[in-house]
Design a protein around this motif. Sequence first.
Motif, short mmCIF file in Angstrom:
data_model
loop_
_atom_site.label_atom_id
_atom_site.label_comp_id
_atom_site.label_asym_id
_atom_site.label_seq_id
_atom_site.Cartn_x
_atom_site.Cartn_y
_atom_site.Cartn_z
N LEU A 117 -8.00 2.39 -9.34
CA LEU A 117 -7.71 2.46 -7.89
C LEU A 117 -7.59 1.10 -7.22
N PRO A 118 -8.47 0.14 -7.48
CA PRO A 118 -8.33 -1.14 -6.77
C PRO A 118 -6.96 -1.80 -6.96
N GLN A 119 -6.46 -1.86 -8.18
CA GLN A 119 -5.16 -2.48 -8.41
C GLN A 119 -4.03 -1.62 -7.85
N PHE A 120 -4.13 -0.31 -8.06
CA PHE A 120 -3.10 0.61 -7.57
C PHE A 120 -3.00 0.53 -6.05
N TRP A 121 -4.15 0.54 -5.35
CA TRP A 121 -4.14 0.46 -3.90
C TRP A 121 -3.64 -0.90 -3.43
N GLU A 122 -3.96 -1.96 -4.15
CA GLU A 122 -3.45 -3.27 -3.76
C GLU A 122 -1.92 -3.27 -3.75
N TYR A 123 -1.33 -2.66 -4.77
CA TYR A 123 0.14 -2.57 -4.81
C TYR A 123 0.66 -1.78 -3.61
N ILE A 124 0.01 -0.68 -3.29
CA ILE A 124 0.44 0.15 -2.16
C ILE A 124 0.22 -0.60 -0.84
N ALA A 125 -0.98 -1.13 -0.65
CA ALA A 125 -1.35 -1.74 0.63
C ALA A 125 -0.51 -2.97 0.97
N THR A 126 -0.12 -3.74 -0.04
CA THR A 126 0.70 -4.92 0.27
C THR A 126 2.05 -4.52 0.84
N GLY A 127 2.56 -3.36 0.49
CA GLY A 127 3.78 -2.85 1.10
C GLY A 127 3.52 -2.12 2.40
N LEU A 128 2.50 -1.29 2.40
CA LEU A 128 2.18 -0.47 3.57
C LEU A 128 1.80 -1.32 4.79
N PHE A 129 1.16 -2.45 4.55
CA PHE A 129 0.69 -3.29 5.65
C PHE A 129 1.37 -4.66 5.70
N ASN A 130 2.53 -4.81 5.08
CA ASN A 130 3.18 -6.13 5.08
C ASN A 130 3.58 -6.53 6.51
N ALA A 131 3.65 -7.83 6.72
CA ALA A 131 3.84 -8.37 8.07
C ALA A 131 5.24 -8.15 8.63
N GLU A 132 6.21 -7.91 7.78
CA GLU A 132 7.60 -7.76 8.25
C GLU A 132 7.94 -6.33 8.64
N GLU A 133 7.55 -5.37 7.81
CA GLU A 133 7.95 -3.98 8.06
C GLU A 133 6.81 -2.99 7.94
#
Length: 184
Positions: free
Chosen positions: A65-81
């Motif tokens: 989960l930690p690595q999987f969520w990191e992949y998701i969160a970096t897209g879900l909360f990115n500064a551009e979109e």
Amino acid sequence: MYKLLVALALVGFSSAELSCEDCSMIGTMLSADASSKEGIHSQVELIREPVCSQYPDRPTCEKELPQFWEYIATGLFNAEEGWFAPSNLCMDLCVKKTILKTPTCEDCANRLYGSVAYMADGDIQADAVESYVNSEFCSGLYPDNMEDCVAALELVIPTAMTTLAGSGDMWIADYCTENVGCSA
């Protein structure tokens, strides 16, 4: 993808006191914090139990989960979109000229509570899952386990978003006071 949906949700949470500039500052800071290592670690700690309690192989979930969520969160909360990007969080405020002044803590909290609460919307969750499934997320990161990746997205994203939607009382007031420097 999220822009229209988040903007529509936030129209009801608009404040006459929060300017486009203030909101953009809040969104930029929160995007950076939510996608930082520390922010992602805090999110994992919050979502671990509700996600892994539903996963058929709990030890694997705890490990992956930690690595999987990191992949998701970096897209879900990115500064551009991402979710808190100013283009999403502030779309309704930035269509008109505003006068600069320090945002009130109430304005900051109302904006963030509205945005975070919207994460619990089932249609938004389904759109988020669909976006990841239809992207190169699984094929790029898990080419040998596409089915498992899609199944994990279908479990993790809605569960995590629902959990995060209920977490506002744990951090929003302090975030506005300590990071935004709002006025009472």
